[in-house]
Each structure stands twice: as structure tokens, then as C-alpha cells.
Design a protein around this motif. Structure first.
Motif, PDB file in Angstrom:
ATOM      1  N   LEU A   1     -19.260  15.487  15.149  1.00  0.00           N
ATOM      2  CA  LEU A   1     -19.756  14.227  15.710  1.00  0.00           C
ATOM      3  C   LEU A   1     -20.503  13.428  14.644  1.00  0.00           C
ATOM      4  CD1 LEU A   1     -20.273  12.315  18.078  1.00  0.00           C
ATOM      5  CD2 LEU A   1     -22.294  13.702  18.664  1.00  0.00           C
ATOM      6  N   GLY A   2     -21.389  14.074  13.902  1.00  0.00           N
ATOM      7  CA  GLY A   2     -22.137  13.394  12.847  1.00  0.00           C
ATOM      8  C   GLY A   2     -21.215  12.827  11.779  1.00  0.00           C
ATOM      9  N   LYS A   3     -20.197  13.568  11.413  1.00  0.00           N
ATOM     10  CA  LYS A   3     -19.229  13.115  10.399  1.00  0.00           C
ATOM     11  C   LYS A   3     -18.466  11.882  10.907  1.00  0.00           C
ATOM     12  CE  LYS A   3     -15.459  14.966   7.520  1.00  0.00           C
ATOM     13  NZ  LYS A   3     -14.342  14.116   7.978  1.00  0.00           N
ATOM     14  N   ASP A   4     -18.048  11.936  12.182  1.00  0.00           N
ATOM     15  CA  ASP A   4     -17.302  10.804  12.745  1.00  0.00           C
ATOM     16  C   ASP A   4     -18.168   9.550  12.818  1.00  0.00           C
ATOM     17  OD1 ASP A   4     -15.060  12.352  13.006  1.00  0.00           O
ATOM     18  OD2 ASP A   4     -15.332  12.770  15.150  1.00  0.00           O
ATOM     19  N   VAL A   5     -19.440   9.729  13.207  1.00  0.00           N
ATOM     20  CA  VAL A   5     -20.358   8.579  13.284  1.00  0.00           C
ATOM     21  C   VAL A   5     -20.587   8.014  11.890  1.00  0.00           C
ATOM     22  CG1 VAL A   5     -22.718   7.868  13.810  1.00  0.00           C
ATOM     23  CG2 VAL A   5     -21.491   9.345  15.406  1.00  0.00           C
ATOM     24  N   TRP A   6     -20.810   8.883  10.922  1.00  0.00           N
ATOM     25  CA  TRP A   6     -21.072   8.453   9.544  1.00  0.00           C
ATOM     26  C   TRP A   6     -19.899   7.670   8.968  1.00  0.00           C
ATOM     27  CZ3 TRP A   6     -25.055   8.114   6.271  1.00  0.00           C
ATOM     28  CH2 TRP A   6     -24.781   7.958   4.920  1.00  0.00           C
ATOM     29  N   GLU A   7     -18.697   8.120   9.250  1.00  0.00           N
ATOM     30  CA  GLU A   7     -17.501   7.501   8.657  1.00  0.00           C
ATOM     31  C   GLU A   7     -17.032   6.267   9.415  1.00  0.00           C
ATOM     32  OE1 GLU A   7     -14.660  10.652   8.499  1.00  0.00           O
ATOM     33  OE2 GLU A   7     -15.578  11.607   6.742  1.00  0.00           O
ATOM     34  N   MET A   8     -17.540   6.069  10.637  1.00  0.00           N
ATOM     35  CA  MET A   8     -17.127   4.903  11.429  1.00  0.00           C
ATOM     36  C   MET A   8     -17.885   3.657  10.953  1.00  0.00           C
ATOM     37  SD  MET A   8     -15.227   3.645  13.782  1.00  0.00           S
ATOM     38  CE  MET A   8     -14.548   5.159  14.485  1.00  0.00           C
ATOM     39  N   SER A   9     -17.189   2.582  10.751  1.00  0.00           N
ATOM     40  CA  SER A   9     -17.824   1.339  10.312  1.00  0.00           C
ATOM     41  C   SER A   9     -18.296   0.524  11.506  1.00  0.00           C
ATOM     42  CB  SER A   9     -16.835   0.515   9.488  1.00  0.00           C
ATOM     43  OG  SER A   9     -15.698   0.168  10.267  1.00  0.00           O
ATOM     44  N   GLY A  10     -19.434  -0.135  11.373  1.00  0.00           N
ATOM     45  CA  GLY A  10     -19.940  -1.011  12.426  1.00  0.00           C
ATOM     46  C   GLY A  10     -20.803  -0.271  13.436  1.00  0.00           C
ATOM     47  N   PHE A  11     -21.994  -0.820  13.690  1.00  0.00           N
ATOM     48  CA  PHE A  11     -22.935  -0.166  14.606  1.00  0.00           C
ATOM     49  C   PHE A  11     -22.350   0.007  16.003  1.00  0.00           C
ATOM     50  CE2 PHE A  11     -26.545  -0.364  17.621  1.00  0.00           C
ATOM     51  CZ  PHE A  11     -27.204   0.786  17.217  1.00  0.00           C
ATOM     52  N   LYS A  12     -21.671  -1.023  16.493  1.00  0.00           N
ATOM     53  CA  LYS A  12     -21.072  -0.943  17.828  1.00  0.00           C
ATOM     54  C   LYS A  12     -20.033   0.164  17.902  1.00  0.00           C
ATOM     55  CE  LYS A  12     -18.669  -3.747  21.296  1.00  0.00           C
ATOM     56  NZ  LYS A  12     -18.094  -5.092  21.600  1.00  0.00           N
ATOM     57  N   ASN A  13     -19.244   0.302  16.860  1.00  0.00           N
ATOM     58  CA  ASN A  13     -18.233   1.361  16.820  1.00  0.00           C
ATOM     59  C   ASN A  13     -18.873   2.745  16.720  1.00  0.00           C
ATOM     60  OD1 ASN A  13     -16.089  -0.443  17.013  1.00  0.00           O
ATOM     61  ND2 ASN A  13     -15.900  -0.649  14.791  1.00  0.00           N
ATOM     62  N   LYS A  14     -19.985   2.840  15.994  1.00  0.00           N
ATOM     63  CA  LYS A  14     -20.702   4.117  15.920  1.00  0.00           C
ATOM     64  C   LYS A  14     -21.180   4.532  17.306  1.00  0.00           C
ATOM     65  CE  LYS A  14     -22.354   3.542  11.132  1.00  0.00           C
ATOM     66  NZ  LYS A  14     -21.594   4.641  10.505  1.00  0.00           N
ATOM     67  N   LEU A  15     -21.678   3.551  18.090  1.00  0.00           N
ATOM     68  CA  LEU A  15     -22.085   3.850  19.466  1.00  0.00           C
ATOM     69  C   LEU A  15     -20.881   4.282  20.292  1.00  0.00           C
ATOM     70  CD1 LEU A  15     -24.615   0.964  20.265  1.00  0.00           C
ATOM     71  CD2 LEU A  15     -25.120   3.358  19.723  1.00  0.00           C
ATOM     72  N   GLY A  16     -19.726   3.685  20.001  1.00  0.00           N
ATOM     73  CA  GLY A  16     -18.506   4.069  20.703  1.00  0.00           C
ATOM     74  C   GLY A  16     -18.142   5.517  20.455  1.00  0.00           C
ATOM     75  N   VAL A  17     -18.360   5.965  19.223  1.00  0.00           N
ATOM     76  CA  VAL A  17     -18.088   7.362  18.888  1.00  0.00           C
ATOM     77  C   VAL A  17     -19.031   8.288  19.660  1.00  0.00           C
ATOM     78  CG1 VAL A  17     -18.163   9.089  17.040  1.00  0.00           C
ATOM     79  CG2 VAL A  17     -17.162   6.841  16.611  1.00  0.00           C
ATOM     80  N   VAL A  18     -20.305   7.916  19.743  1.00  0.00           N
ATOM     81  CA  VAL A  18     -21.309   8.758  20.400  1.00  0.00           C
ATOM     82  C   VAL A  18     -21.105   8.805  21.910  1.00  0.00           C
ATOM     83  CG1 VAL A  18     -23.776   9.044  20.883  1.00  0.00           C
ATOM     84  CG2 VAL A  18     -23.014   8.370  18.598  1.00  0.00           C
ATOM     85  N   PHE A  19     -20.854   7.648  22.525  1.00  0.00           N
ATOM     86  CA  PHE A  19     -20.806   7.575  23.983  1.00  0.00           C
ATOM     87  C   PHE A  19     -19.386   7.537  24.555  1.00  0.00           C
ATOM     88  CE2 PHE A  19     -24.945   5.755  22.823  1.00  0.00           C
ATOM     89  CZ  PHE A  19     -25.779   6.527  23.611  1.00  0.00           C
ATOM     90  N   GLY A  20     -18.398   7.405  23.694  1.00  0.00           N
ATOM     91  CA  GLY A  20     -17.023   7.400  24.162  1.00  0.00           C
ATOM     92  C   GLY A  20     -16.499   8.812  24.317  1.00  0.00           C
ATOM     93  N   PRO A  21     -15.232   8.956  24.708  1.00  0.00           N
ATOM     94  CA  PRO A  21     -14.638  10.291  24.839  1.00  0.00           C
ATOM     95  C   PRO A  21     -14.324  10.884  23.479  1.00  0.00           C
ATOM     96  CG  PRO A  21     -13.000   8.607  25.264  1.00  0.00           C
ATOM     97  CD  PRO A  21     -14.308   7.881  25.105  1.00  0.00           C
TER      98      PRO A  21
END
Length: 299
Positions: free
Chosen positions: A263-283
Motif C-alpha cells: 500500500l505504501g509503495k502504491d501511494v508513493w508511486e501514484m502521482s497527484g494527491f487526489k489519486n493517492k487518496l484513491g489508492v488508500v480509500f479505493g479497492p
């Protein structure tokens, strides 16, 4: 009927919870020995399988340690605080205990579904799913925060008026029932059982990484919840156990923490704050613009 409605003390419920939990653990160890014997007969017993079973119990030890150190007092304290705000004063007797078990089972369905469909919850639950095997030891494969989420989902039962001890007992019953579901020894049961209650066959589906088995059969005791809410799948094709993206390790530290690392790796590599939230709260497997994940791991 008079016996069923007779009051039961909190002390007795606490003793019964510990008694059932402890003795079922002993039974599970004996049953695991039987499963290992079966693996040996079918020439499937190997050091990887044995190492995986050992890892399962090590994650259990990690889980128990974290639960007692960080969450035990908070969990009970929150329940008893909420109990002061209870809407009803529900007496403890066998009828109310049975009602609480059924409600706890329905609650577990939604808790379980949440843990599969929200990535920050999946980060801990993925530990339980990461074994490529399916035996009773897998039932004891826990993640770091697996004891946190039941608190929020079962708290309404306490607010409703069920004694915290009864709610904890009901949670334990649901968990203990599921333990025996983690086996390949029992194939399909008679249709009436398969239609109403969760069975090893249904739970094998839940542990499958097959595309048609993903996010199916969340039930604890009663499979009717999955039938009602559209998440039921019957075991037909052979189940491939584990994650869509395997961890390929029997290292207990890798098994225990891989979900949060990913999860941390996916959040780190995702661009854009909104997209990072999508990684955390999405499926699990969420990508920008994707309506549904195409790589959702499954239990």
C-alpha cells in the motif's frame, strides 16, 4: 423455554468464551496433524507447506502481541463506554445471546466485505489471504490491524443494548465457526447445509484468486447473507489459493507486513494527491479512471 430465558452472569459468559476459544485451538492443532497426514498420503506434504503453516502461527503470535499491547484496553474500554449510552437494557440469557450471534454474523459480513473493498483495510486482511495453501492453520493467519475493524462494526450492537461480554462472545463464536472452514478434507455437504450455512466449499471459493471467485462468499456462519446481497459463488472450478499477486515467501515478517508495504509503495508511486487518496480509500488495485479494479486480490 424457561431455561433459555433465565439470566446468565457476565462471569459465566467470560469463562465460556475462554473455554471454547482455548479448547478449539487445541482441536485445530490436532486437526492440522490429520491434514498433514492426508497431505503425506497424497504426496503433497513438503517443506514449503510446513513452513507456511509455521508462518501462520507466527503471524498469530504477532497479532496477539499487538492486540494486547495496543488495542486490548482500548477495545474493551470503548465497548464499556458505549454501553453506558445503550438504547435498551437487554438481559443476558440464551435467547438474547443467540440473537446477538446472528446479528454479529450479519455485522461480520459487512465488516469482511469492507476489508476486501477498501485498500487501507485490505492492507491488513491481505495477510490472511496470502497463503497459497488451504488448511486449518490458515485460519490463524492474521494481519497487524485485524483486531481494529471489528470494534467499529460491532459497536452498534453494544449501543443497541447487548452487554459487551455478550458481543465479544458472539464475535468469538463467528470466528471459531470459520476456523473449521479452512480445510480441503471436507468436500461439499448436503444441499440444505450448502444453501443456508457457510461451508468449507463456500470458503474455499472465498480464498480463491480465480477471476470468477474474487470478492465472493464473505459470510461468517450463514451463507444466506451472500445470497441476499449478491456476492455468492459456488465452487465449480478448482480453486487457486492465495493472492492475484503472490508474495512467494514463507518469511513471517514478509507475510505479516507485506500489505502495508504494498500500500505504501502504491501511494508513493501514484502521482497527484487526489489519486493517492484513491489508492488508500479505493479497492485493491485501484487506478485513476478505473471503475473497477482488474487485479483485486481475494481471500
Amino acid at each position: 423455554m424457561e431455561v433459555l430465558l433465565s439470566p446468565i452472569s457476565e462471569a459465566y459468559m467470560e469463562w465460556l468464551e475462554v473455554f471454547i476459544d482455548d479448547w478449539f485451538f487445541v482441536f485445530a492443532l490436532v486437526f492440522l496433524a490429520f491434514e498433514f497426514l492426508r497431505y503425506a498420503i497424497y504426496r503433497k506434504l513438503n517443506w514449503t507447506l510446513i513452513g507456511d503453516a509455521v508462518t501462520n502461527y507466527i503471524t498469530l503470535a504477532f497479532f496477539i502481541g499487538l492486540t494486547f499491547l495496543l488495542l486490548g484496553t482500548f477495545y474493551l474500554g470503548t465497548y464499556y463506554f458505549a454501553f453506558q449510552l445503550a438504547v435498551f437494557d437487554i438481559e443476558i440469557n440464551w435467547v438474547t445471546v443467540l440473537i446477538c450471534v446472528v446479528l454479529a454474523d450479519l455485522t461480520y459480513y459487512w465488516e469482511h466485505r469492507f476489508m476486501h473493498r477498501v485498500n487501507f483495510a485490505w492492507a491488513t486482511h491481505t495477510v490472511h489471504h496470502s497463503s497459497p495453501f488451504f488448511n486449518i492453520s490458515v485460519a490463524y493467519r492474521f494481519g497487524p490491524m485485524d483486531s481494529l475493524w471489528p470494534l467499529f462494526f460491532h459497536l452498534p450492537l453494544v449501543v443497541l443494548g447487548f452487554n459487551p461480554i455478550v458481543v465479544l462472545f458472539a464475535e468469538m463464536v463467528v470466528q471459531v465457526y470459520q476456523t473449521i472452514l479452512h480445510t480441503e478434507v471436507i468436500r461439499k455437504l448436503p444441499r440444505p447445509f450448502e444453501a443456508i450455512v457457510n461451508t468449507p466449499s463456500h470458503h474455499r471459493v472465498h480464498h480463491g484468486s480465480n477471476r470468477k471467485y474474487l470478492d465472493k462468499n464473505y459470510a461468517g456462519i450463514f451463507i444466506i447473507w451472500d445470497r441476499m446481497f449478491g456476492t455468492f459463488a459456488e465452487e465449480k472450478e478448482e480453486v487457486v489459493y492465495g493472492l492475484v499477486t503472490p508474495i512467494n515467501s514463507i518469511n513471517p515478517l514478509v507475510a505479516f507486513f507485506h500489505g502495508f508495504y504494498r500500500l505504501g509503495k502504491d501511494v508513493w508511486e501514484m502521482s497527484g494527491f487526489k489519486n493517492k487518496l484513491g489508492v488508500v480509500f479505493g479497492p485493491p488495485g485501484w487506478k485513476p479512471g478505473a471503475a473497477k479494479s482488474k487485479s483485486v486480490p481475494a481471500e
